[in-house]
Scaffold this active site. Structure first.
Site, short mmCIF file in Angstrom:
data_model
loop_
_atom_site.label_atom_id
_atom_site.label_comp_id
_atom_site.label_asym_id
_atom_site.label_seq_id
_atom_site.Cartn_x
_atom_site.Cartn_y
_atom_site.Cartn_z
N SER A 114 0.69 -1.30 0.00
CA SER A 114 -0.02 0.22 -0.12
C SER A 114 0.73 1.12 0.06
O SER A 114 2.04 1.24 0.60
CB SER A 114 -0.86 -0.09 1.34
OG SER A 114 -1.56 1.37 1.48
N TYR A 138 -1.83 0.54 10.36
CA TYR A 138 -2.29 -0.16 8.80
C TYR A 138 -0.96 -0.12 7.96
O TYR A 138 -0.46 -1.32 7.66
CB TYR A 138 -3.49 0.51 8.23
CG TYR A 138 -3.45 0.18 6.75
CD1 TYR A 138 -3.12 0.95 5.74
CD2 TYR A 138 -4.07 -1.15 6.25
CE1 TYR A 138 -3.36 0.30 4.32
CE2 TYR A 138 -3.97 -1.63 5.08
CZ TYR A 138 -3.72 -0.78 4.05
OH TYR A 138 -3.68 -1.23 2.89
N LYS A 142 1.69 -3.00 6.48
CA LYS A 142 2.20 -3.45 5.25
C LYS A 142 3.54 -3.39 5.00
O LYS A 142 4.27 -4.01 4.30
CB LYS A 142 1.57 -2.42 4.15
CG LYS A 142 0.00 -2.48 4.12
CD LYS A 142 -0.34 -4.16 3.65
CE LYS A 142 -1.76 -4.14 3.18
NZ LYS A 142 -2.11 -5.34 2.90
C1 WQD Z 1 -9.30 9.62 0.50
C2 WQD Z 1 -9.38 11.38 0.66
C3 WQD Z 1 -9.66 11.86 2.98
C4 WQD Z 1 -13.72 10.12 3.20
C5 WQD Z 1 -6.44 4.89 1.39
C6 WQD Z 1 -6.75 3.80 2.35
C7 WQD Z 1 -6.09 2.65 2.03
C8 WQD Z 1 -4.72 2.80 1.15
C9 WQD Z 1 -4.22 4.07 0.59
C10 WQD Z 1 -4.60 0.71 -0.12
C11 WQD Z 1 -8.90 11.53 1.92
C12 WQD Z 1 -10.78 12.23 2.26
C13 WQD Z 1 -12.45 10.62 2.80
C14 WQD Z 1 -14.78 11.17 3.43
C15 WQD Z 1 -13.21 12.80 2.84
N1 WQD Z 1 -4.81 2.01 -0.14
N2 WQD Z 1 -12.27 11.80 2.66
N3 WQD Z 1 -14.40 12.42 3.26
O1 WQD Z 1 -6.99 8.02 3.42
O2 WQD Z 1 -6.23 8.29 1.07
O3 WQD Z 1 -5.88 5.98 2.09
O4 WQD Z 1 -5.60 4.58 0.38
O5 WQD Z 1 -4.03 0.20 0.91
O6 WQD Z 1 -7.01 1.64 1.31
O7 WQD Z 1 -5.90 3.94 3.50
O8 WQD Z 1 -8.37 7.10 1.58
O9 WQD Z 1 -10.55 7.25 0.90
O10 WQD Z 1 -10.07 7.07 3.22
O11 WQD Z 1 -9.76 9.13 1.79
O12 WQD Z 1 -12.82 14.17 2.50
O13 WQD Z 1 -15.87 10.77 3.79
O14 WQD Z 1 -10.77 11.75 0.87
O15 WQD Z 1 -9.43 12.92 3.87
O16 WQD Z 1 -8.14 12.99 1.78
P1 WQD Z 1 -6.76 7.18 1.90
P2 WQD Z 1 -9.65 7.47 1.80
#
Ligand code: WQD
Length: 322
Positions: A114, A138, A142
């Protein structure tokens, strides 16, 4: 053998490997996966990766030459609240799978890693040489798993590749869509379908519109990258770590506007305080896998959001004004 092959990403990987002509079987505890994501002729060994003896027996029964290890818990916020569950499932799970592979004589592993291993980034494109400084349990699980593979490979003579996924979304078909509640795009659709505004976590970041930027990659592209990696490993390509991303970033606000345009739903959103641990921008430098395996992403954000919406639009509970 694909562990977690009945899950959202795993089932797409199984589909891509079967299309490439491989004899694919699946180990899955069905805690979040489901059998209906697999074709009837795909053997399923319903067990936890933590059950080393059952995993060994499954590898032997199927005569597995290669393990694609996708089974893991992957919700960042949940890992902060329940670190020991994450270390058990992801790290002890990896220990169990590697032990079973050595016992069964399966000598190749393709690991689902990841971008979370990189932690907060400076905003430039992140390549595989970038410092790893996970910002969550998490991400640490990884990174630890990558090290466990390296060390076992030296001691037991394994070939391996690790694919560091950036933000995976979309669906190759509605039946394979992400039914989880953890990531932005399914959360936006869930909000639209239930008539509540989706949330934006922070709009004062040092980015072009103040919201976080991520590299959203279509799950069909991710699955194809696994097929390219398996082809490479079958052809003697060296063990390596590869980023799986598009190389271009999209902000949360841009996701919202794209979702409005594609769904035709004129929904609003709520701006909430920033989420702890979020990086302003995390975007892949995907040059290494293009050079090493000849893979590059083919789908864009419209394809991602359009394909994901297909599986949600049939579930709208409260029709919104068009
Ligand atoms: C994306 C962006 C939030 C929800 C993921 C996972 C994991 C890893 C890396 C594979 C962020 C914003 C989110 C919401 C929002 N992939 N957000 N409102 O945190 O980038 O990481 O990808 O292992 O799967 O950790 O993903 O989808 O949680 O957030 O504004 O209701 O959307 O702040 O900037 P993230 P995410």
């Amino acid at each position: 053998m694909v562990t977690g092959g009945a899950g959202y990403i795993g089932a797409h990987v199984v589909q891509a490997l079967r299309r490439d002509g491989h004899d694919v079987a699946v180990i899955d505890d069905l805690s979040t996966g489901s059998r209906d994501r697999l074709t009837n002729d795909t053997p399923l060994f319903p067990c936890s990766v933590l059950d080393t003896e059952l995993v060994t027996d499954s590898l032997r029964a199927h005569g597995s030459e290669l393990v694609v290890h996708v089974a893991a818990k992957k919700a960042v916020e949940q890992s902060i609240a329940e670190p020991l569950m994450y270390y058990r499932e992801n790290v002890i799970g990896m220990h169990s799978v590697l032990t079973a592979m050595v016992q069964a004589g399966t000598r190749k592993m393709l690991f689902s890693s990841s971008a979370a291993v990189y932690g907060t980034s400076t905003g430039d494109l992140v390549d595989e040489q970038a410092d790893t400084a996970p910002a969550s349990p998490y991400g640490w699980t990884k990174l630890m798993c990558e090290q466990m593979i390296r060390d076992t490979a030296v001691a037991a003579g394994l070939d391996w590749m690790a694919l560091r996924y950036f933000n995976v979304a979309g669906a190759a078909d509605p039946g394979l869509a992400d039914r989880g509640e953890n990531n932005l795009i399914p959360k936006v659709f869930r909000a639209i379908c239930s008539g509540v505004p989706p949330q934006i976590f922070g709009d004062s970041y040092p980015t072009r519109d103040g919201t976080c930027i991520r590299d959203y990659i279509h799950v069909a592209d991710v699955a194809d990258a696994h097929a390219a990696a398996v082809r490479g490993m079958s052809g003697g390509a060296p063990s390596a770590i590869y980023n799986i991303g598009t190389g271009s970033g999209t902000s949360v606000l841009e996701v919202m506007h794209t979702a409005r345009r594609i769904t035709g739903r004129d929904f609003d959103w709520d701006v909430r305080p920033p989420r702890a641990g979020d990086s302003p921008a995390v975007v892949a430098d995907a040059a290494k896998i293009r050079a090493g395996l000849g893979w590059e992403s083919r789908y864009d954000l419209d394809d991602i959001i359009g394909s994901a919406w297909q599986s949600w639009s049939s579930r709208i509970e409260i029709p919104l004004a068009r």
